[in-house]
Design an enzyme around this catalytic site. Structure first.
Site, PDB file in Angstrom:
ATOM      1  N   SER A 224       0.829  -1.194   0.000  1.00  0.00           N
ATOM      2  CA  SER A 224       0.000   0.000   0.000  1.00  0.00           C
ATOM      3  C   SER A 224       0.875   1.260   0.000  1.00  0.00           C
ATOM      4  O   SER A 224       2.101   1.184  -0.077  1.00  0.00           O
ATOM      5  CB  SER A 224      -0.926  -0.025   1.222  1.00  0.00           C
ATOM      6  N   HIS A 225       0.218   2.406   0.085  1.00  0.00           N
ATOM      7  CA  HIS A 225       0.914   3.694   0.029  1.00  0.00           C
ATOM      8  C   HIS A 225       0.335   4.602   1.114  1.00  0.00           C
ATOM      9  O   HIS A 225      -0.888   4.691   1.268  1.00  0.00           O
ATOM     10  CB  HIS A 225       0.730   4.331  -1.347  1.00  0.00           C
ATOM     11  N   SER A 226       1.226   5.282   1.820  1.00  0.00           N
ATOM     12  CA  SER A 226       0.770   6.080   2.955  1.00  0.00           C
ATOM     13  C   SER A 226      -0.076   7.280   2.551  1.00  0.00           C
ATOM     14  O   SER A 226      -0.865   7.794   3.346  1.00  0.00           O
ATOM     15  CB  SER A 226       1.978   6.554   3.775  1.00  0.00           C
TER      16      SER A 226
END
Length: 391
Positions: A224-226
């Site tokens: 995922s990506h923050s």
């Protein structure tokens, strides 16, 4: 047409990954690269494994197109050979242990030849409390913060490729090209220092600025990506597909043209990227509930048709036979001491000339020829064990 670096000569006292990658980049561009190796086994990357018909996988990746000379740098005669080679070279590059080049008399060679481009590649750079520390890729990744933001919330991880080595090697070859360009204009050489730590910290840019100016450290997010959602792997009937929606228009295309769920465009929890990140769990669940209706190939085709950024999670054998690489004819064959092997063309493609895809040398394959070239008695040095010639 000539390759960009035809006529330039590089002498490298190198081993492992970072420096050999830098000089292989230069060899691909046409430079003559003379690799100086130890007589007792050579570059230790040769022995990391024996995967490629008896030769190490790292070594064949990083050393095609080079000439190998094996000499004992602990002897005056061996050091004299290197100095003779450097006297005719444009570039001297080394990644010996800190202080070793100076002890061998190979430190400040630009004092004798101001036109020389001399490159010193090290783990931590000259000076500072860590100058003498060992600097393997994993250790640099740890010191640079890469591991702190890589992996899952429960388990940190290093990257699966030698990121620190590659970063340093790429900056190193870039610096050589810049120095040679300046020399063409001014006649002046250069002394260049490249630190693996500093090269890798530079690649940490967004994380550094986030920590310095937002006061928070990016979390380990797995796939995922923050700062973006949805941005993760999502299930299909027979596997998974990675989807990376970058903006609100992409979200609308995903839910309307791909997932057949136009009602999600009106859901205030998902209307903007900020809202989707705030409600990441619900957003991901809504997407996952719908992607599982299709097979991987079906969903991938729908995403591509809608222009939604996505990818299949390919295994290495699928990468080797990747249809995009095959369609663009990116594989060539090069020789090794045991057999011919497949090698990938470098990613920089010149319209008028193909990269130099030379053979991977055996240890000391070119020793005799290079000793003759610089006027040294090859039979004498080889018989005394100061130099070694591949048989």
């Amino acid at each position: 047409m000539n390759r960009p670096l035809d006529g330039f000569t590089v002498v490298a006292v190198e081993q492992a990954v970072a420096a050999p990658l830098a000089t292989r980049n230069l060899a691909d561009l046409g430079a003559r690269v003379i690799k100086v190796e130890r007589v007792d086994g050579g570059d230790f990357a040769r022995a990391y494994d024996h995967t490629v018909h008896g030769t190490g996988a790292h070594f064949v990746w990083l050393n095609r197109g080079k000439e190998s000379i094996a000499v004992d740098l602990k002897t005056p005669e061996g050091r004299d050979v290197v100095r003779r080679l450097v006297a005719k070279a444009d570039v001297f590059l080394q990644n010996l242990a800190p202080g070793a080049a100076e002890r061998l008399g190979l430190g400040d060679l630009t004092a004798e030849r101001p036109e020389l481009v001399a490159v010193n590649l090290s783990g931590f750079g000259a000076g500072g409390p860590m100058e003498q520390r060992k600097a393997y890729d994993m250790l640099i990744q740890a010191e640079a913060g890469v591991i702190a933001i890589t992996g899952t919330p429960e388990s940190p991880a290093k990257t699966g490729i030698p990121t620190a080595d590659i970063a340093a090697g790429m900056y190193c070859s870039q610096a050589v090209l810049a120095a040679l360009l300046r020399r063409c204009r001014t006649g002046a050489g250069a002394t260049i220092e490249v630190s693996m730590l500093e090269a890798t910290v530079e690649w940490m840019g967004y994380a550094l600025y986030t920590r310095m100016y937002a006061g928070t450290q990016p979390a380990r997010m797995g796939l995922s990506h923050s700062a973006i959602a949805p941005y993760d792997a999502f299930p299909t009937r027979d596997g998974q597909v990675l989807i990376g929606v970058q903006n609100d228009a992409g979200w609308r295309a995903l839910v309307t043209a791909v997932l057949d769920a136009p009602e999600l465009t009106e859901d205030p929890r998902f209307a903007t990227n900020v809202a989707r990140v705030r409600n990441r769990a619900e957003c991901d669940a809504a997407v996952a509930a719908r992607t599982s209706r299709w097979s991987t190939s079906e969903l991938d085709a729908r995403l591509a048709a809608a222009g939604v950024p996505a990818a299949q999670l390919k295994e290495i054998d699928q990468v080797i036979d990747h249809p995009q690489l095959r369609a663009r004819d990116r594989w060539r064959q090069v020789g090794t001491e045991h057999a011919r092997i497949n090698a990938l063309l470098p990613p920089v493609t010149f319209a008028d000339v193909e990269a130099h895809m030379g053979d991977v040398p055996a240890l000391g394959q070119h020793t005799r020829a290079l000793l003759d070239e610089v006027g040294v008695d090859a039979d004498d040095l080889i018989s005394r064990g100061i130099a070694a010639q591949a048989t």
